[in-house]
Design an enzyme around this catalytic site. Structure first.
Site, PDB file in Angstrom:
ATOM      1  N   THR A   8       0.680  -1.225   0.002  1.00  0.00           N
ATOM      2  CA  THR A   8      -0.156   0.126   0.082  1.00  0.00           C
ATOM      3  C   THR A   8       0.897   1.205   0.088  1.00  0.00           C
ATOM      4  O   THR A   8       2.037   1.234   0.528  1.00  0.00           O
ATOM      5  CB  THR A   8      -1.028   0.179   1.037  1.00  0.00           C
ATOM      6  OG1 THR A   8      -1.796   1.341   0.963  1.00  0.00           O
ATOM      7  CG2 THR A   8      -0.199  -0.049   2.607  1.00  0.00           C
ATOM      8  N   ASP A  67      -7.888  -3.527  -0.539  1.00  0.00           N
ATOM      9  CA  ASP A  67      -8.406  -2.435  -1.416  1.00  0.00           C
ATOM     10  C   ASP A  67      -9.905  -2.152  -0.614  1.00  0.00           C
ATOM     11  O   ASP A  67     -10.458  -2.947  -0.302  1.00  0.00           O
ATOM     12  CB  ASP A  67      -8.899  -2.874  -2.715  1.00  0.00           C
ATOM     13  CG  ASP A  67      -9.372  -1.666  -3.660  1.00  0.00           C
ATOM     14  OD1 ASP A  67      -8.390  -0.912  -3.935  1.00  0.00           O
ATOM     15  OD2 ASP A  67     -10.253  -1.714  -3.995  1.00  0.00           O
ATOM     16  N   PHE A 146      -7.963   8.315   9.693  1.00  0.00           N
ATOM     17  CA  PHE A 146      -7.543   8.856   8.263  1.00  0.00           C
ATOM     18  C   PHE A 146      -8.773   8.932   7.188  1.00  0.00           C
ATOM     19  O   PHE A 146      -9.705   8.220   7.644  1.00  0.00           O
ATOM     20  CB  PHE A 146      -6.225   8.052   7.386  1.00  0.00           C
ATOM     21  CG  PHE A 146      -6.554   6.750   7.199  1.00  0.00           C
ATOM     22  CD1 PHE A 146      -6.746   5.591   8.120  1.00  0.00           C
ATOM     23  CD2 PHE A 146      -6.891   6.513   6.022  1.00  0.00           C
ATOM     24  CE1 PHE A 146      -7.013   4.336   7.692  1.00  0.00           C
ATOM     25  CE2 PHE A 146      -7.235   5.169   5.537  1.00  0.00           C
ATOM     26  CZ  PHE A 146      -7.388   4.064   6.373  1.00  0.00           C
ATOM     27  N   ASP A 149     -12.874   8.921   7.859  1.00  0.00           N
ATOM     28  CA  ASP A 149     -13.074   8.552   9.128  1.00  0.00           C
ATOM     29  C   ASP A 149     -13.945   9.662   9.974  1.00  0.00           C
ATOM     30  O   ASP A 149     -14.871   9.347  10.763  1.00  0.00           O
ATOM     31  CB  ASP A 149     -11.729   8.303  10.060  1.00  0.00           C
ATOM     32  CG  ASP A 149     -11.320   6.866   9.800  1.00  0.00           C
ATOM     33  OD1 ASP A 149     -11.772   6.157   9.055  1.00  0.00           O
ATOM     34  OD2 ASP A 149     -10.302   6.627  10.355  1.00  0.00           O
ATOM     35  N   LYS A 169     -11.557   1.207  16.773  1.00  0.00           N
ATOM     36  CA  LYS A 169     -11.754   0.994  15.414  1.00  0.00           C
ATOM     37  C   LYS A 169     -11.315  -0.224  15.054  1.00  0.00           C
ATOM     38  O   LYS A 169     -12.070  -0.795  14.119  1.00  0.00           O
ATOM     39  CB  LYS A 169     -11.023   2.163  14.671  1.00  0.00           C
ATOM     40  CG  LYS A 169     -11.231   2.036  13.263  1.00  0.00           C
ATOM     41  CD  LYS A 169     -10.510   3.032  12.151  1.00  0.00           C
ATOM     42  CE  LYS A 169     -10.693   2.831  10.976  1.00  0.00           C
ATOM     43  NZ  LYS A 169      -9.868   3.838  10.167  1.00  0.00           N
ATOM     44  N   HIS A 174     -14.315  -2.381   8.992  1.00  0.00           N
ATOM     45  CA  HIS A 174     -14.279  -3.335   7.808  1.00  0.00           C
ATOM     46  C   HIS A 174     -12.735  -3.920   7.861  1.00  0.00           C
ATOM     47  O   HIS A 174     -12.608  -5.063   7.505  1.00  0.00           O
ATOM     48  CB  HIS A 174     -14.269  -2.256   6.581  1.00  0.00           C
ATOM     49  CG  HIS A 174     -13.641  -1.180   6.315  1.00  0.00           C
ATOM     50  ND1 HIS A 174     -13.544  -0.175   7.392  1.00  0.00           N
ATOM     51  CD2 HIS A 174     -12.732  -0.620   5.558  1.00  0.00           C
ATOM     52  CE1 HIS A 174     -12.802   0.787   7.120  1.00  0.00           C
ATOM     53  NE2 HIS A 174     -12.301   0.603   5.909  1.00  0.00           N
ATOM     54  N   ARG A 175     -11.615  -3.078   8.203  1.00  0.00           N
ATOM     55  CA  ARG A 175     -10.263  -3.469   7.879  1.00  0.00           C
ATOM     56  C   ARG A 175     -10.082  -4.653   9.154  1.00  0.00           C
ATOM     57  O   ARG A 175      -9.654  -5.874   8.992  1.00  0.00           O
ATOM     58  CB  ARG A 175      -9.118  -2.436   8.017  1.00  0.00           C
ATOM     59  CG  ARG A 175      -7.923  -3.003   7.728  1.00  0.00           C
ATOM     60  CD  ARG A 175      -7.141  -1.806   7.539  1.00  0.00           C
ATOM     61  NE  ARG A 175      -7.238  -1.464   6.055  1.00  0.00           N
ATOM     62  CZ  ARG A 175      -8.035   0.115   6.166  1.00  0.00           C
ATOM     63  NH1 ARG A 175      -8.493   0.582   7.277  1.00  0.00           N
ATOM     64  NH2 ARG A 175      -8.568   0.377   4.876  1.00  0.00           N
TER      65      ARG A 175
HETATM   66  P1  ITT Z   1      -3.497   1.690  -1.950  1.00  0.00           P
HETATM   67  O1  ITT Z   1      -4.040   1.492  -3.112  1.00  0.00           O
HETATM   68  O2  ITT Z   1      -1.794   2.228  -2.034  1.00  0.00           O
HETATM   69  O3  ITT Z   1      -3.395   0.794  -0.873  1.00  0.00           O
HETATM   70  P2  ITT Z   1      -5.373   3.927  -1.670  1.00  0.00           P
HETATM   71  O4  ITT Z   1      -5.406   5.028  -0.868  1.00  0.00           O
HETATM   72  O5  ITT Z   1      -5.393   4.357  -3.285  1.00  0.00           O
HETATM   73  O6  ITT Z   1      -3.904   3.240  -1.336  1.00  0.00           O
HETATM   74  P3  ITT Z   1      -7.596   2.259  -2.225  1.00  0.00           P
HETATM   75  O7  ITT Z   1      -7.618   2.362  -3.565  1.00  0.00           O
HETATM   76  O8  ITT Z   1      -8.210   1.088  -1.696  1.00  0.00           O
HETATM   77  O9  ITT Z   1      -6.341   2.770  -1.503  1.00  0.00           O
HETATM   78  O10 ITT Z   1      -8.946   3.513  -1.638  1.00  0.00           O
HETATM   79  C1  ITT Z   1      -9.143   3.593  -0.473  1.00  0.00           C
HETATM   80  C2  ITT Z   1     -10.245   4.704   0.082  1.00  0.00           C
HETATM   81  O11 ITT Z   1     -11.051   4.617   0.706  1.00  0.00           O
HETATM   82  C3  ITT Z   1      -9.023   5.961  -0.005  1.00  0.00           C
HETATM   83  O12 ITT Z   1      -9.612   7.208  -0.198  1.00  0.00           O
HETATM   84  C4  ITT Z   1      -8.964   5.960   1.822  1.00  0.00           C
HETATM   85  O13 ITT Z   1      -8.629   6.965   2.276  1.00  0.00           O
HETATM   86  C5  ITT Z   1     -10.588   5.343   2.114  1.00  0.00           C
HETATM   87  N1  ITT Z   1     -10.372   4.405   3.231  1.00  0.00           N
HETATM   88  C6  ITT Z   1     -10.129   3.127   3.197  1.00  0.00           C
HETATM   89  N2  ITT Z   1     -10.097   2.566   4.550  1.00  0.00           N
HETATM   90  C7  ITT Z   1     -10.577   3.701   5.189  1.00  0.00           C
HETATM   91  C8  ITT Z   1     -10.483   3.792   6.492  1.00  0.00           C
HETATM   92  O14 ITT Z   1     -10.442   2.969   7.378  1.00  0.00           O
HETATM   93  N3  ITT Z   1     -10.955   4.996   7.132  1.00  0.00           N
HETATM   94  C9  ITT Z   1     -11.089   6.204   6.177  1.00  0.00           C
HETATM   95  N4  ITT Z   1     -11.030   5.932   4.946  1.00  0.00           N
HETATM   96  C10 ITT Z   1     -10.960   4.862   4.432  1.00  0.00           C
END
Ligand code: ITT
Length: 190
Positions: A8, A67, A146, A149, A169, A174-175
């Protein structure tokens, strides 16, 4: 210890993934920053597979990718897999979401997370999904976390993700849920 490359580029996600993987018998490594995998899939799982399998093949090590995104019912599931591409900063993404939702009464939403672990040859070793139902607040609340959130509220906990401690959290997100399923499998893999 076997190396596991965390695929990531998102520092918020990386923090949580590192915390959830702590204490397991894997030596965590960061993904090479120049290695950016295009997310051409049509589902969270497809995109997680693309990231994990590509990073594993390129590095020749085990890899784990996440993702994830936020699906809002009144927006027909948007931003969904496009959550990261919804704006150029966390603030811009939140502003756009609140603007598009306006004063819509139906604030139901869910966070979704797909996690894939790939072997060094680029084949899939495990895949799991976690979902957290909640509601979109009208104004951001809280300082932690982040991404989206501050506007994601979990009724059973009575807090936004940004108001929760990392442990809180982890227990409902979800994570966190995806990792709870994955953890026993990670212990016996290899
Ligand atoms: P990588 O692909 O490099 O992992 P990314 O930020 O592009 O990084 P994604 O394509 O999976 O990752 O996009 C996830 C989006 O959803 C991104 O804007 C995150 O900030 C948001 N997101 C995912 N999990 C979150 C969480 O636990 N809290 C807040 N926002 C989250």
């Amino acid at each position: 210890m076997t190396v596991l490359v965390v695929a990531t580029g998102n520092p918020g996600k990386l923090n949580e993934m590192q915390a959830y993987l702590e204490g397991l018998d894997w030596q965590l490594q960061l993904k090479p920053p120049e290695l950016d995998v295009e997310e051409t899939g049509t589902t969270f799982l497809e995109n997680a597979r693309l990231k994990a399998c590509t990073v594993a093949k390129v590095t020749g090590e085990w890899s784990i990718a996440d993702d994830s995104g936020l699906s809002v019912n009144a927006l027909g599931g948007a931003p969904g897999i496009y959550s990261a591409r919804y704006g150029s900063t966390d603030e811009a993404r939140i502003d756009r979401l609140l603007r598009e939702l306006g004063d819509t009464e139906n604030r139901e939403a869910q966070f979704v997370c797909a996690i894939v672990v790939a072997r060094p040859d680029g084949t899939v070793a495990a895949e799991v999904e976690g979902i957290c139902p909640g509601e979109i607040l009208t104004v951001p609340r809280g300082q932690g976390g982040f991404g989206y959130d501050p506007i994601f509220y979990v009724p059973e906990v009575g807090m936004s993700f940004a108001e929760m401690s990392p442990q809180q959290k982890h227990e409902c997100s979800h994570r966190g849920r995806a990792f709870q399923t994955l953890q026993p499998r990670l212990e016996e893999m290899r």
